[in-house]
Design a protein around this motif. Structure first.
Motif, PDB file in Angstrom:
ATOM      1  N   GLN A 156      -0.775  -5.526  33.536  1.00  0.00           N
ATOM      2  CA  GLN A 156      -2.026  -4.964  34.069  1.00  0.00           C
ATOM      3  C   GLN A 156      -3.219  -5.804  33.664  1.00  0.00           C
ATOM      4  O   GLN A 156      -4.120  -6.065  34.456  1.00  0.00           O
ATOM      5  N   ARG A 157      -3.203  -6.247  32.422  1.00  0.00           N
ATOM      6  CA  ARG A 157      -4.358  -7.008  31.963  1.00  0.00           C
ATOM      7  C   ARG A 157      -4.356  -8.428  32.532  1.00  0.00           C
ATOM      8  O   ARG A 157      -5.416  -8.974  32.833  1.00  0.00           O
TER       9      ARG A 157
ATOM     10  N   PHE B 104       0.891 -17.282  32.494  1.00  0.00           N
ATOM     11  CA  PHE B 104       0.399 -15.974  32.918  1.00  0.00           C
ATOM     12  C   PHE B 104       0.400 -15.836  34.436  1.00  0.00           C
ATOM     13  O   PHE B 104       0.649 -14.767  34.975  1.00  0.00           O
TER      14      PHE B 104
ATOM     15  N   ALA C  50      -5.675  -8.152  36.013  1.00  0.00           N
ATOM     16  CA  ALA C  50      -7.128  -7.986  35.976  1.00  0.00           C
ATOM     17  C   ALA C  50      -7.812  -9.320  35.665  1.00  0.00           C
ATOM     18  O   ALA C  50      -8.847  -9.658  36.256  1.00  0.00           O
TER      19      ALA C  50
ATOM     20  N   ASP D  11       4.558  -4.151  30.794  1.00  0.00           N
ATOM     21  CA  ASP D  11       3.744  -3.439  31.789  1.00  0.00           C
ATOM     22  C   ASP D  11       2.269  -3.480  31.422  1.00  0.00           C
ATOM     23  O   ASP D  11       1.411  -3.723  32.261  1.00  0.00           O
ATOM     24  N   ARG D  12       1.995  -3.233  30.155  1.00  0.00           N
ATOM     25  CA  ARG D  12       0.595  -3.267  29.722  1.00  0.00           C
ATOM     26  C   ARG D  12       0.008  -4.653  29.887  1.00  0.00           C
ATOM     27  O   ARG D  12      -1.107  -4.823  30.373  1.00  0.00           O
ATOM     28  N   LEU D  13       0.791  -5.661  29.467  1.00  0.00           N
ATOM     29  CA  LEU D  13       0.283  -7.015  29.604  1.00  0.00           C
ATOM     30  C   LEU D  13       0.078  -7.368  31.074  1.00  0.00           C
ATOM     31  O   LEU D  13      -0.912  -8.006  31.430  1.00  0.00           O
TER      32      LEU D  13
ATOM     33  N   PRO E  88       7.607  -1.574  28.328  1.00  0.00           N
ATOM     34  CA  PRO E  88       6.250  -0.998  28.174  1.00  0.00           C
ATOM     35  C   PRO E  88       5.228  -2.058  27.781  1.00  0.00           C
ATOM     36  O   PRO E  88       4.112  -2.095  28.312  1.00  0.00           O
ATOM     37  N   GLU E  89       5.617  -2.952  26.865  1.00  0.00           N
ATOM     38  CA  GLU E  89       4.691  -4.029  26.477  1.00  0.00           C
ATOM     39  C   GLU E  89       4.399  -4.930  27.673  1.00  0.00           C
ATOM     40  O   GLU E  89       3.264  -5.351  27.882  1.00  0.00           O
TER      41      GLU E  89
ATOM     42  N   LEU F 119       9.345  -8.967  27.705  1.00  0.00           N
ATOM     43  CA  LEU F 119       8.424  -8.443  28.704  1.00  0.00           C
ATOM     44  C   LEU F 119       9.197  -7.793  29.856  1.00  0.00           C
ATOM     45  O   LEU F 119       8.696  -6.901  30.538  1.00  0.00           O
TER      46      LEU F 119
END
Lengths: 298, 298
Positions: free
Chosen positions: B70-71, B10, B74, B66-68, B63-64, B51
């Motif tokens: 962001q999280r 990650f 964070a 991008d969402r991942l 899109p997947e 990804l």
DNA sequence: TTAGTTGATGATCTGAGATCATGGAGAGGT
DNA sequence: ACCTCTCCATGATCTCAGATCATCAACTAA
């Protein structure tokens, strides 16, 4: 500081904290007790502080360790949750929020149709009239009663709000009403069914009459009032009186004749129900499909 | 699912997303571009979805992805923040929230003493009269005007609220007042200095007089009113009139004679200033020391 | 067309992290 | 008091996930 610490150490730390036992933590992670011990020791060295106190075989978290443990747990929970969309089978859960009225009178049927088309997607409908819950970004999609603008949602009009008094055929017949010719002041004299206004912009009977070119002089005193709009519609369907119909929401009832418009005055309020997608993040595939389905259902 | 994914992946993914360039991501992480490529590939295999899209040397997030991204960002931010307390030197920052009055009249001096004793701890004092900011759990400690109960804070009484009219010696002399013998109705006829009540429970002059066994009949019309309590006290110190003194907050001024009590009626309101520590989490070492210091300063 | 940069990949390398074995410290039972 | 058991720490040693190297394909810019 995080760049100098192997992230796996946090996972080991988390397991150690949950069990308060390095041996059991190691078994969960499929590594030896010695490896756990090394990892914790390494983490303590990097952070410059003890995370555990050891007395013989007893472990306890230091205050610093305890605080870190809470945050590490939260971190791992959050990350685990972030991977939900990638779980096997691709069964996706979408959440959509809508007010009670639009949920009951329009959306539930649309979702039923959508479910038939997309069996691999679960939909969670949050029915609320609380504006903050409605517009919460925790939702994938929302249906908002609005003029069409919102800072966090891109809104597409589903249906304009047009309000017209409606009643059941039975009520109309009992009161010898000519639906096409009945005047506003005559309507005002009938049994009116009102509903709670959760939003200051909502229009119930008083506001409706006030906006007519020739408002009736008599005071508007509805005989019934319900806590939700759909309960008011139900009462009208039962023949208990006249309620204000939002044409888009009761389209089926009007088409079937279960409800009949009274008079010719449809009031356009400038508001409408809008489908919102998030302005600053992308839709999941399932949410995109639901979005398209709802737009097609207009 | 997270248990099957190396957490370092990650971190690599995050760097790749921030640069949209595996080579630069590798340079940040001190690994080769090939290692980054392997990591991303491994992550994609584990998650079962792409990804990134690749076209020649161009990367784009799916899109997947991008969402991942962001999280994951964070997550890493949160974890980095969690390590703040472990940063070098151990210089710790504590935040404490208190209302304006208690901040200015009592707490500031206490913090000065604390700072002298604990130079390695920084204290951030949030001075606010907004109840939600005061009780916010973002604070390490709070001072609340309360009866002593709070769902999220363990409260310890610092000082009971006892309210008594006070004036400066100069004012008393100019108006030929016998401080010990002056009656409430006589006080009511003097120039009264009031303050804004940010909290419905606060007591200003009208409430004070109303609670006397023999309230004066005259209407209480303060000549001055200030936005904060400490401004009202300052005005009284300058001899501009009589204000209500909360005995605990103006203890020094009473002891020094800069303010003098008028009459013998001290009203206990049932409220007081309480030092709050969080109910559901432990104190940092510095916050624990400040907590003890403030209790000792009563 | 050429030069440069980036990502992907087969072959190979390597050291952080793992295991093994053992000792010390406590807890519990007799 | 003694024995057994379990747990943590650690020196010595091992190992394989993750790293590098070298190279190729695909693009961009000049």
């Amino acid at each position: 500081m995080l760049d100098r610490i192997p992230l796996e150490a946090f996972r080991v730390f988390d397991a150690a904290c949950r069990y308060m036992n390095f041996s059991r933590a190691g078994r969960e992670l499929h590594i030896t007790q010695a490896a756990v011990s090394r990892r914790i020791q390494g983490l303590e060295e990097q952070l410059g502080t003890k995370l555990f106190t050891r007395r013989g075989r007893n472990l306890a978290l230091t205050p610093e360790g305890d605080r870190l443990a809470q945050r590490v747990r939260a971190t791992l929970d959050y990350l685990e949750e972030s991977l939900e969309p990638f779980r096997g089978e691709g069964r996706e859960t979408i959440s959509i929020a809508a007010s009670g009225s639009v949920s009951h009178l329009w959306l539930a049927k649309q979702l039923k149709d959508f479910d038939n088309e997309s069996p691999s997607v679960s939909v969670r409908l949050l029915t609320t009239d609380a504006p903050s819950e409605l517009a919460s970004e925790a939702n994938d999609l929302v249906i908002l009663y609005s003029t069409g603008e919102h800072p966090r949602w891109n809104l597409t009009l589903l249906m304009k709000e047009e309000l017209v008094p409606v009643a059941s055929p039975g009520f109309i017949e009992r009161h010898r009403i000519d639906p096409a010719a009945v005047a506003p002041h005559e309507i005002a004299g009938l049994d009116l069914i009102d509903y709670e206004r959760f939003n200051a912009h909502w229009i119930s009977f008083r506001q409706w009459f006030a906006r007519l070119p020739d408002p009736p002089k008599a005071r508007i005193t509805p005989r019934l009032s319900f806590s939700t709009y759909s309960l008011a519609v139900d009462a009208a369907l039962r023949g208990e009186g006249v309620t204000l119909g939002s044409v888009g929401l009761i389209a089926d009832e009007l088409a079937s004749g279960a409800l009949v418009e009274l008079g010719s005055r449809r009031l356009e309020t400038g508001y409408g129900y809008h489908l919102g997608m998030p302005r600053y993040r992308s839709l999941t595939p399932g949410a995109a499909r639901l979005h398209q389905h709802l737009l097609a259902g207009i």
